[in-house]
Every structure is written in structure tokens, then in C-alpha cells.
Motif scaffolding. Structure first.
Motif, PDB file in Angstrom:
ATOM      1  N   SER A  21       0.849  -1.187   0.000  1.00  0.00           N
ATOM      2  CA  SER A  21       0.000   0.000   0.000  1.00  0.00           C
ATOM      3  C   SER A  21       0.887   1.240   0.000  1.00  0.00           C
ATOM      4  CB  SER A  21      -0.941   0.015   1.205  1.00  0.00           C
ATOM      5  OG  SER A  21      -0.221   0.156   2.406  1.00  0.00           O
ATOM      6  N   ALA A  22       0.349   2.306  -0.539  1.00  0.00           N
ATOM      7  CA  ALA A  22       1.098   3.565  -0.574  1.00  0.00           C
ATOM      8  C   ALA A  22       0.144   4.702  -0.885  1.00  0.00           C
ATOM      9  CB  ALA A  22       2.218   3.510  -1.620  1.00  0.00           C
ATOM     10  N   SER A  23       0.574   5.913  -0.596  1.00  0.00           N
ATOM     11  CA  SER A  23      -0.153   7.126  -0.939  1.00  0.00           C
ATOM     12  C   SER A  23       0.764   8.040  -1.734  1.00  0.00           C
ATOM     13  CB  SER A  23      -0.639   7.859   0.315  1.00  0.00           C
ATOM     14  OG  SER A  23      -1.537   7.070   1.049  1.00  0.00           O
ATOM     15  N   LEU A  24       0.179   8.783  -2.658  1.00  0.00           N
ATOM     16  CA  LEU A  24       0.973   9.658  -3.511  1.00  0.00           C
ATOM     17  C   LEU A  24       0.172  10.908  -3.844  1.00  0.00           C
ATOM     18  CD1 LEU A  24       3.608   9.945  -5.229  1.00  0.00           C
ATOM     19  CD2 LEU A  24       2.360   8.821  -7.087  1.00  0.00           C
ATOM     20  N   THR A  25       0.849  12.055  -3.815  1.00  0.00           N
ATOM     21  CA  THR A  25       0.253  13.321  -4.248  1.00  0.00           C
ATOM     22  C   THR A  25       1.042  13.869  -5.426  1.00  0.00           C
ATOM     23  OG1 THR A  25      -0.623  13.909  -2.070  1.00  0.00           O
ATOM     24  CG2 THR A  25      -0.229  15.714  -3.592  1.00  0.00           C
ATOM     25  N   ARG A  26       0.333  14.332  -6.435  1.00  0.00           N
ATOM     26  CA  ARG A  26       0.941  14.977  -7.594  1.00  0.00           C
ATOM     27  C   ARG A  26       0.267  16.331  -7.781  1.00  0.00           C
ATOM     28  NH1 ARG A  26       0.381  15.404 -13.383  1.00  0.00           N
ATOM     29  NH2 ARG A  26       2.374  15.095 -14.469  1.00  0.00           N
ATOM     30  N   ALA A  27       1.063  17.391  -7.800  1.00  0.00           N
ATOM     31  CA  ALA A  27       0.523  18.742  -7.941  1.00  0.00           C
ATOM     32  C   ALA A  27       1.154  19.426  -9.143  1.00  0.00           C
ATOM     33  CB  ALA A  27       0.785  19.551  -6.680  1.00  0.00           C
ATOM     34  N   THR A  28       0.307  20.002 -10.002  1.00  0.00           N
ATOM     35  CA  THR A  28       0.766  20.801 -11.137  1.00  0.00           C
ATOM     36  C   THR A  28      -0.049  22.092 -11.158  1.00  0.00           C
ATOM     37  OG1 THR A  28      -0.824  20.014 -12.792  1.00  0.00           O
ATOM     38  CG2 THR A  28       1.118  18.636 -12.399  1.00  0.00           C
ATOM     39  N   SER A  29       0.174  22.922 -12.164  1.00  0.00           N
ATOM     40  CA  SER A  29      -0.619  24.134 -12.308  1.00  0.00           C
ATOM     41  C   SER A  29      -2.048  23.823 -12.755  1.00  0.00           C
ATOM     42  CB  SER A  29       0.042  25.070 -13.318  1.00  0.00           C
ATOM     43  OG  SER A  29       0.109  24.452 -14.596  1.00  0.00           O
ATOM     44  N   GLU A  30      -2.305  22.562 -13.158  1.00  0.00           N
ATOM     45  CA  GLU A  30      -3.633  22.176 -13.651  1.00  0.00           C
ATOM     46  C   GLU A  30      -4.438  21.347 -12.659  1.00  0.00           C
ATOM     47  OE1 GLU A  30      -2.068  21.917 -18.285  1.00  0.00           O
ATOM     48  OE2 GLU A  30      -2.144  20.117 -17.023  1.00  0.00           O
ATOM     49  N   THR A  31      -3.756  20.511 -11.882  1.00  0.00           N
ATOM     50  CA  THR A  31      -4.465  19.621 -10.961  1.00  0.00           C
ATOM     51  C   THR A  31      -3.658  19.397  -9.692  1.00  0.00           C
ATOM     52  OG1 THR A  31      -3.462  17.554 -11.755  1.00  0.00           O
ATOM     53  CG2 THR A  31      -5.446  18.312 -12.901  1.00  0.00           C
ATOM     54  N   GLU A  32      -4.353  18.926  -8.673  1.00  0.00           N
ATOM     55  CA  GLU A  32      -3.705  18.351  -7.507  1.00  0.00           C
ATOM     56  C   GLU A  32      -4.437  17.043  -7.193  1.00  0.00           C
ATOM     57  OE1 GLU A  32      -3.082  19.265  -2.779  1.00  0.00           O
ATOM     58  OE2 GLU A  32      -2.821  20.917  -4.205  1.00  0.00           O
ATOM     59  N   VAL A  33      -3.714  15.945  -7.258  1.00  0.00           N
ATOM     60  CA  VAL A  33      -4.310  14.619  -7.098  1.00  0.00           C
ATOM     61  C   VAL A  33      -3.614  13.887  -5.958  1.00  0.00           C
ATOM     62  CG1 VAL A  33      -4.770  12.388  -8.203  1.00  0.00           C
ATOM     63  CG2 VAL A  33      -4.859  14.493  -9.568  1.00  0.00           C
ATOM     64  N   THR A  34      -4.395  13.382  -5.014  1.00  0.00           N
ATOM     65  CA  THR A  34      -3.883  12.553  -3.931  1.00  0.00           C
ATOM     66  C   THR A  34      -4.641  11.237  -3.933  1.00  0.00           C
ATOM     67  OG1 THR A  34      -3.291  14.451  -2.548  1.00  0.00           O
ATOM     68  CG2 THR A  34      -3.538  12.316  -1.446  1.00  0.00           C
ATOM     69  N   ILE A  35      -3.898  10.140  -3.968  1.00  0.00           N
ATOM     70  CA  ILE A  35      -4.515   8.820  -3.975  1.00  0.00           C
ATOM     71  C   ILE A  35      -3.803   7.929  -2.960  1.00  0.00           C
ATOM     72  CG2 ILE A  35      -5.069   6.752  -5.334  1.00  0.00           C
ATOM     73  CD1 ILE A  35      -5.096   8.442  -7.823  1.00  0.00           C
ATOM     74  N   ARG A  36      -4.582   7.169  -2.231  1.00  0.00           N
ATOM     75  CA  ARG A  36      -4.060   6.082  -1.406  1.00  0.00           C
ATOM     76  C   ARG A  36      -4.565   4.778  -1.973  1.00  0.00           C
ATOM     77  NH1 ARG A  36      -1.785   4.070   2.975  1.00  0.00           N
ATOM     78  NH2 ARG A  36      -2.738   2.247   3.947  1.00  0.00           N
ATOM     79  N   LEU A  37      -3.668   3.803  -2.131  1.00  0.00           N
ATOM     80  CA  LEU A  37      -3.989   2.502  -2.710  1.00  0.00           C
ATOM     81  C   LEU A  37      -3.512   1.395  -1.782  1.00  0.00           C
ATOM     82  CD1 LEU A  37      -4.666   0.444  -5.026  1.00  0.00           C
ATOM     83  CD2 LEU A  37      -2.360   0.910  -5.905  1.00  0.00           C
ATOM     84  N   ASP A  38      -4.386   0.430  -1.520  1.00  0.00           N
ATOM     85  CA  ASP A  38      -4.027  -0.794  -0.812  1.00  0.00           C
ATOM     86  C   ASP A  38      -4.434  -1.963  -1.698  1.00  0.00           C
ATOM     87  OD1 ASP A  38      -3.618  -2.962   0.843  1.00  0.00           O
ATOM     88  OD2 ASP A  38      -4.678  -2.121   2.564  1.00  0.00           O
ATOM     89  N   LEU A  39      -3.440  -2.678  -2.227  1.00  0.00           N
ATOM     90  CA  LEU A  39      -3.721  -3.805  -3.118  1.00  0.00           C
ATOM     91  C   LEU A  39      -4.473  -4.924  -2.408  1.00  0.00           C
ATOM     92  CD1 LEU A  39      -0.381  -4.270  -5.117  1.00  0.00           C
ATOM     93  CD2 LEU A  39      -2.416  -2.969  -5.792  1.00  0.00           C
ATOM     94  N   ASP A  40      -4.277  -5.058  -1.111  1.00  0.00           N
ATOM     95  CA  ASP A  40      -4.867  -6.161  -0.355  1.00  0.00           C
ATOM     96  C   ASP A  40      -6.067  -5.699   0.456  1.00  0.00           C
ATOM     97  OD1 ASP A  40      -2.849  -8.006  -1.227  1.00  0.00           O
ATOM     98  OD2 ASP A  40      -1.474  -7.005   0.140  1.00  0.00           O
ATOM     99  N   GLY A  41      -6.890  -4.897  -0.178  1.00  0.00           N
ATOM    100  CA  GLY A  41      -8.043  -4.335   0.503  1.00  0.00           C
ATOM    101  C   GLY A  41      -9.290  -5.191   0.339  1.00  0.00           C
ATOM    102  N   THR A  42     -10.427  -4.553   0.542  1.00  0.00           N
ATOM    103  CA  THR A  42     -11.721  -5.227   0.433  1.00  0.00           C
ATOM    104  C   THR A  42     -12.655  -4.510  -0.536  1.00  0.00           C
ATOM    105  OG1 THR A  42     -12.582  -3.995   2.332  1.00  0.00           O
ATOM    106  CG2 THR A  42     -11.561  -6.152   2.772  1.00  0.00           C
ATOM    107  N   GLY A  43     -12.095  -3.588  -1.340  1.00  0.00           N
ATOM    108  CA  GLY A  43     -12.913  -2.873  -2.312  1.00  0.00           C
ATOM    109  C   GLY A  43     -13.600  -1.641  -1.772  1.00  0.00           C
ATOM    110  N   GLN A  44     -13.062  -1.069  -0.693  1.00  0.00           N
ATOM    111  CA  GLN A  44     -13.609   0.171  -0.144  1.00  0.00           C
ATOM    112  C   GLN A  44     -13.047   1.358  -0.932  1.00  0.00           C
ATOM    113  OE1 GLN A  44     -15.987   0.028   2.402  1.00  0.00           O
ATOM    114  NE2 GLN A  44     -15.763  -2.144   1.854  1.00  0.00           N
ATOM    115  N   VAL A  45     -13.923   2.209  -1.436  1.00  0.00           N
ATOM    116  CA  VAL A  45     -13.484   3.287  -2.323  1.00  0.00           C
ATOM    117  C   VAL A  45     -14.156   4.603  -1.944  1.00  0.00           C
ATOM    118  CG1 VAL A  45     -13.357   4.113  -4.713  1.00  0.00           C
ATOM    119  CG2 VAL A  45     -13.199   1.655  -4.235  1.00  0.00           C
TER     120      VAL A  45
END
Length: 215
Positions: A21-45
């Protein structure tokens, strides 16, 4: 929606990480996106991109891959939806690449043939370390809700390109564009689930005769 204050270049930061699992943020002049992903989850979104139909599709992706996903994106939607959709694909692809690590002990390949009423979509994935998108999907109208149908290809291209995997999506049947799009996301989800799943018969080996899937 207000534009995001400009930044000189895309910036990414890992917020936290564990083996799958990991979290990542990417920021540009057009967007700011933050996502956390756990491959071994239960499908909670949770998906909050400001694009209703896209949120619906991302929810289906996480649910059917059994990934836990938390996605928050703020983009220049007053311009159009392209930057937000593409950047979500970029960040999610980078997180998949990060969380599978050296791919030791996983299945590597995944495939799914998913019906969605009259639509039928096939997805095949190889976590090869090489980016490829094969796209054989045709929509009959320019938008679903407020989302441009051409952006689905852009999302999957960003996802596979930044995840460094081969993804083939083939529409086998279908007339309803909503069903076709949903089939693409659900088939990709099922194929990803198969590809990242630990394979006990691999006994911790990298699934390649080269001994590496780094590209």
C-alpha cells in the motif's frame, strides 16, 4: 471551480508506504491529485474528482479489483475534464507500480471477459515493466453525463503508461455507451486483481525467465 495556483513543474510526494500500500500526491498548475492505494483491501473506495461519472467508474474499478482506494482530485474543470482524468490515471498507475515492487511472487498476468448487459468487454494485463495500451473500444456518442467518452482511452493510457504494464481492452459487443465504459473498468479491475494476486506456487520468485520485470 477555482484554478489551482500554478507550480513550476509537476511535484510528487509519497505520503506513506507499506509493502502493498502507498499514498501519492501529484501537484501541477492544472491539478492536484492525492490517492491512497491498498492492493490487499476489500474494495472500499472514496472517489472525489468533481466528475460524477468518472467517480462512478473509479468506484467500480476499486470494488472489483478488491483494492482500497481513496482518491481526491482538484482540477481545472472550468477548462475541461482532460487534465483531471489523465492525472488520476498517472497517479494511480504510479501507485500500482510502486506497490507491486519487484513483482516477486505474484501472478503477473491477468485477464477477464466481463458482460455488462448487452455489452461485453475483454481485458488482458501483463505487469511486464513495459507500457502498452491496446484499445479496441468504440463509443457512439461524445459524452456520458458530462464526461467526454474520448477521455476513457486517455485514462487507461495514463494508467498503463505510468504503471509500466501492458493493457489490452477489446469491446466484444455492446450498444449502450454507459455499459461499454463500465465494462472497460470492471474488466480491467478483474484482470488487475488476478495479476497482482500472490501466487504461492511462485514461492517468492519473480515470474520471468529473465529474473527481472523492471522493463
Amino acid at each position: 471551480m477555482d484554478a489551482i495556483p500554478p507550480s513550476p513543474s509537476p511535484a510528487s510526494s509519497v505520503l506513506e508506504t507499506s509493502p502493498r500500500s502507498a499514498s501519492l500526491t501529484r501537484a501541477t498548475s492544472e491539478t492536484e491529485v492525492t490517492i491512497r492505494l491498498d492492493l490487499d483491501g476489500t474494495g472500499q473506495v472514496r472517489a472525489e474528482t468533481g466528475i460524477g461519472f468518472f467517480d462512478h467508474m473509479l468506484t467500480a474499478l476499486g470494488r472489483h479489483a478488491l483494492f482500497d482506494l481513496d482518491i481526491v482530485a482538484k482540477g481545472d474543470l472550468h477548462v475541461d475534464f482532460h487534465h483531471t482524468v489523465e492525472d488520476v490515471g498517472i497517479v494511480l498507475g504510479q501507485l500500482i507500480l510502486r506497490t507491486v515492487g519487484d513483482k516477486r511472487g505474484i501472478g503477473r498476468y491477468g485477464q477477464a471477459l466481463v458482460p455488462m448487459d448487452e455489452a461485453l468487454v475483454e481485458a488482458a494485463i501483463d505487469l511486464s515493466g513495459r507500457a502498452t495500451l491496446g484499445w479496441q473500444v468504440a463509443f457512439t456518442r461524445p459524452k456520458i453525463g458530462e464526461m467526454d467518452t474520448e477521455l476513457f482511452e486517455e485514462f487507461f493510457r495514463a494508467l498503463s503508461g505510468n504503471g509500466l504494464f501492458a493493457l489490452h481492452l477489446i469491446q466484444r459487443a455492446g450498444r449502450n455507451d454507459h455499459h461499454i465504459a463500465e465494462g472497460c473498468f470492471k474488466a480491467t479491475a478483474r484482470a488487475l486483481r488476478m495479476a497482482v494476486e500472490p501466487d504461492p506456487r511462485q514461492r517468492g520468485l519473480i515470474p520471468s525467465t529473465k529474473g527481472s520485470l523492471a522493463g
